[in-house]
Scaffold this motif. Sequence first.
Motif, mmCIF file in Angstrom:
data_model
loop_
_atom_site.group_PDB
_atom_site.id
_atom_site.type_symbol
_atom_site.label_atom_id
_atom_site.label_comp_id
_atom_site.label_asym_id
_atom_site.label_seq_id
_atom_site.Cartn_x
_atom_site.Cartn_y
_atom_site.Cartn_z
ATOM 1 N N ASN B 21 34.251 1.085 -42.596
ATOM 2 C CA ASN B 21 33.696 2.431 -42.646
ATOM 3 C C ASN B 21 32.510 2.534 -43.591
ATOM 4 N N CYS B 22 31.634 3.478 -43.270
ATOM 5 C CA CYS B 22 30.426 3.703 -44.068
ATOM 6 C C CYS B 22 30.206 5.211 -44.148
ATOM 7 N N SER B 23 30.225 5.749 -45.360
ATOM 8 C CA SER B 23 30.108 7.192 -45.538
ATOM 9 C C SER B 23 28.913 7.547 -46.403
ATOM 10 N N SER B 24 28.234 8.620 -46.014
ATOM 11 C CA SER B 24 27.077 9.082 -46.771
ATOM 12 C C SER B 24 27.264 10.532 -47.177
ATOM 13 N N SER B 25 26.712 10.875 -48.330
ATOM 14 C CA SER B 25 26.776 12.264 -48.778
ATOM 15 C C SER B 25 25.567 13.056 -48.284
ATOM 16 N N LYS B 26 24.638 12.379 -47.625
ATOM 17 C CA LYS B 26 23.415 13.028 -47.140
ATOM 18 C C LYS B 26 23.333 12.939 -45.621
ATOM 19 N N ALA B 27 22.542 13.832 -45.043
ATOM 20 C CA ALA B 27 22.386 13.875 -43.586
ATOM 21 C C ALA B 27 21.634 12.637 -43.104
ATOM 22 N N LEU B 28 22.199 11.982 -42.122
ATOM 23 C CA LEU B 28 21.659 10.710 -41.645
ATOM 24 C C LEU B 28 20.928 10.861 -40.314
ATOM 25 N N TYR B 29 19.918 10.024 -40.142
ATOM 26 C CA TYR B 29 19.229 9.954 -38.861
ATOM 27 C C TYR B 29 19.752 8.789 -38.039
ATOM 28 N N SER B 30 20.101 7.710 -38.726
ATOM 29 C CA SER B 30 20.661 6.560 -38.034
ATOM 30 C C SER B 30 21.445 5.708 -39.025
ATOM 31 N N VAL B 31 22.307 4.852 -38.467
ATOM 32 C CA VAL B 31 23.067 3.889 -39.260
ATOM 33 C C VAL B 31 22.844 2.513 -38.648
ATOM 34 N N HIS B 32 22.513 1.551 -39.489
ATOM 35 C CA HIS B 32 22.234 0.186 -39.045
ATOM 36 C C HIS B 32 23.291 -0.726 -39.642
ATOM 37 N N TRP B 33 23.875 -1.589 -38.833
ATOM 38 C CA TRP B 33 24.883 -2.521 -39.316
ATOM 39 C C TRP B 33 24.341 -3.953 -39.280
ATOM 40 N N TYR B 34 24.634 -4.690 -40.356
ATOM 41 C CA TYR B 34 24.208 -6.077 -40.483
ATOM 42 C C TYR B 34 25.376 -6.930 -40.956
ATOM 43 N N ARG B 35 25.347 -8.207 -40.605
ATOM 44 C CA ARG B 35 26.291 -9.191 -41.144
ATOM 45 C C ARG B 35 25.479 -10.259 -41.864
ATOM 46 N N MET B 46 23.898 -3.800 -34.969
ATOM 47 C CA MET B 46 23.929 -2.576 -34.188
ATOM 48 C C MET B 46 23.219 -1.456 -34.916
ATOM 49 N N ILE B 47 22.636 -0.579 -34.121
ATOM 50 C CA ILE B 47 22.075 0.649 -34.668
ATOM 51 C C ILE B 47 22.691 1.836 -33.953
ATOM 52 N N GLY B 84 31.996 -13.016 -43.025
ATOM 53 C CA GLY B 84 30.740 -12.726 -43.709
ATOM 54 C C GLY B 84 30.836 -11.393 -44.409
ATOM 55 N N THR B 85 29.723 -10.947 -44.953
ATOM 56 C CA THR B 85 29.669 -9.642 -45.600
ATOM 57 C C THR B 85 28.936 -8.669 -44.675
ATOM 58 N N TYR B 86 29.559 -7.549 -44.414
ATOM 59 C CA TYR B 86 28.998 -6.535 -43.526
ATOM 60 C C TYR B 86 28.389 -5.414 -44.357
ATOM 61 N N PHE B 87 27.163 -5.086 -44.019
ATOM 62 C CA PHE B 87 26.451 -4.008 -44.709
ATOM 63 C C PHE B 87 26.079 -2.916 -43.715
ATOM 64 N N CYS B 88 26.249 -1.687 -44.149
ATOM 65 C CA CYS B 88 25.659 -0.600 -43.386
ATOM 66 C C CYS B 88 24.397 -0.149 -44.118
ATOM 67 N N GLY B 89 23.374 0.138 -43.358
ATOM 68 C CA GLY B 89 22.125 0.654 -43.892
ATOM 69 C C GLY B 89 21.879 2.022 -43.299
ATOM 70 N N THR B 90 21.719 3.012 -44.136
ATOM 71 C CA THR B 90 21.551 4.375 -43.639
ATOM 72 C C THR B 90 20.103 4.818 -43.743
ATOM 73 N N GLU B 91 19.690 5.549 -42.736
ATOM 74 C CA GLU B 91 18.324 6.097 -42.678
ATOM 75 C C GLU B 91 18.445 7.615 -42.758
ATOM 76 N N LEU B 92 17.850 8.189 -43.792
ATOM 77 C CA LEU B 92 17.961 9.629 -43.999
ATOM 78 C C LEU B 92 16.929 10.390 -43.168
ATOM 79 N N PHE B 101 21.281 0.601 -48.325
ATOM 80 C CA PHE B 101 22.450 -0.186 -47.963
ATOM 81 C C PHE B 101 23.643 0.102 -48.860
ATOM 82 N N GLY B 102 24.825 -0.004 -48.251
ATOM 83 C CA GLY B 102 26.056 0.072 -49.014
ATOM 84 C C GLY B 102 26.281 -1.224 -49.777
ATOM 85 N N GLN B 103 27.387 -1.262 -50.496
ATOM 86 C CA GLN B 103 27.665 -2.410 -51.357
ATOM 87 C C GLN B 103 28.253 -3.595 -50.593
ATOM 88 N N GLY B 104 28.594 -3.373 -49.328
ATOM 89 C CA GLY B 104 29.082 -4.467 -48.493
ATOM 90 C C GLY B 104 30.593 -4.543 -48.395
#
Lengths: 114, 111
Positions: B21-35, B46-47, B84-92, B101-104
């Motif tokens: 899971n990946c949670s943001s306190s701000k309004a997001l335009y997109s979420v990008h996932w990386y490994r 994925m985006i 691996g380590t999974y990161f979510c990257g959020t675009e505001l 990016f989150g902490q992974g």
Amino acid sequence: DAGVTQSPTHLIKTRGQHVTLRCSPISGHKSVSWYQQVLGQGPQFIFQYYEKEERGRGNFPDRFSARQFPNYSSELNVNALLLGDSALYLCASSLASGYQETQYFGPGTRLLVL
Amino acid sequence: QQPVQSPQAVILREGEDAVINCSSSKALYSVHWYRQKHGEAPVFLMILLKGGEQKGHEKISASFNEKKQQSSLYLTASQLSYSGTYFCGTELLTSYGKLTFGQGTILTVHP
């Protein structure tokens, strides 16, 4: 097709020195972003460039600067290196600069500051 | 502000499923996932776009709850290669092109 390329792969510098990192984007991509990744953390945004213009800047000191060339390659410069600048520096390229653009990362340059 | 990922680490056996899971306190335009595998660059998975569209990996699925500003990555029938380590990257909404990016989440798949 070649992916994002970065050079050098590894670099060792001492405090106070200057460093230049280079990035070539995927062919056809016009936007380059730079990120710093400290061990155990996610990448942190430094800059984004599109068509040679800066489109975004993260929360980094003025010691960090970058530029993009007419062939869309890019350089990241860091002056007056500090121990805390030791990190993996990632370059990511995307087709354009804008919302919802997929960014593809290069292998990174691992910088160690002694 | 950095998105929060959970859990911090997951250990699986081959064939098991996992949700990150990946949670943001701000309004997001997109979420990008990386490994990212150790010593390598993050690889795009994925985006997820505002409005519900998804683009990315065939064998990995994800969701984006715009009301909660939360995204979840679903890894089904895990394989050793999923480690691996999974990161979510959020675009505001306020800063296009800049991914935060989150902490992974460290995922380990055992045989």
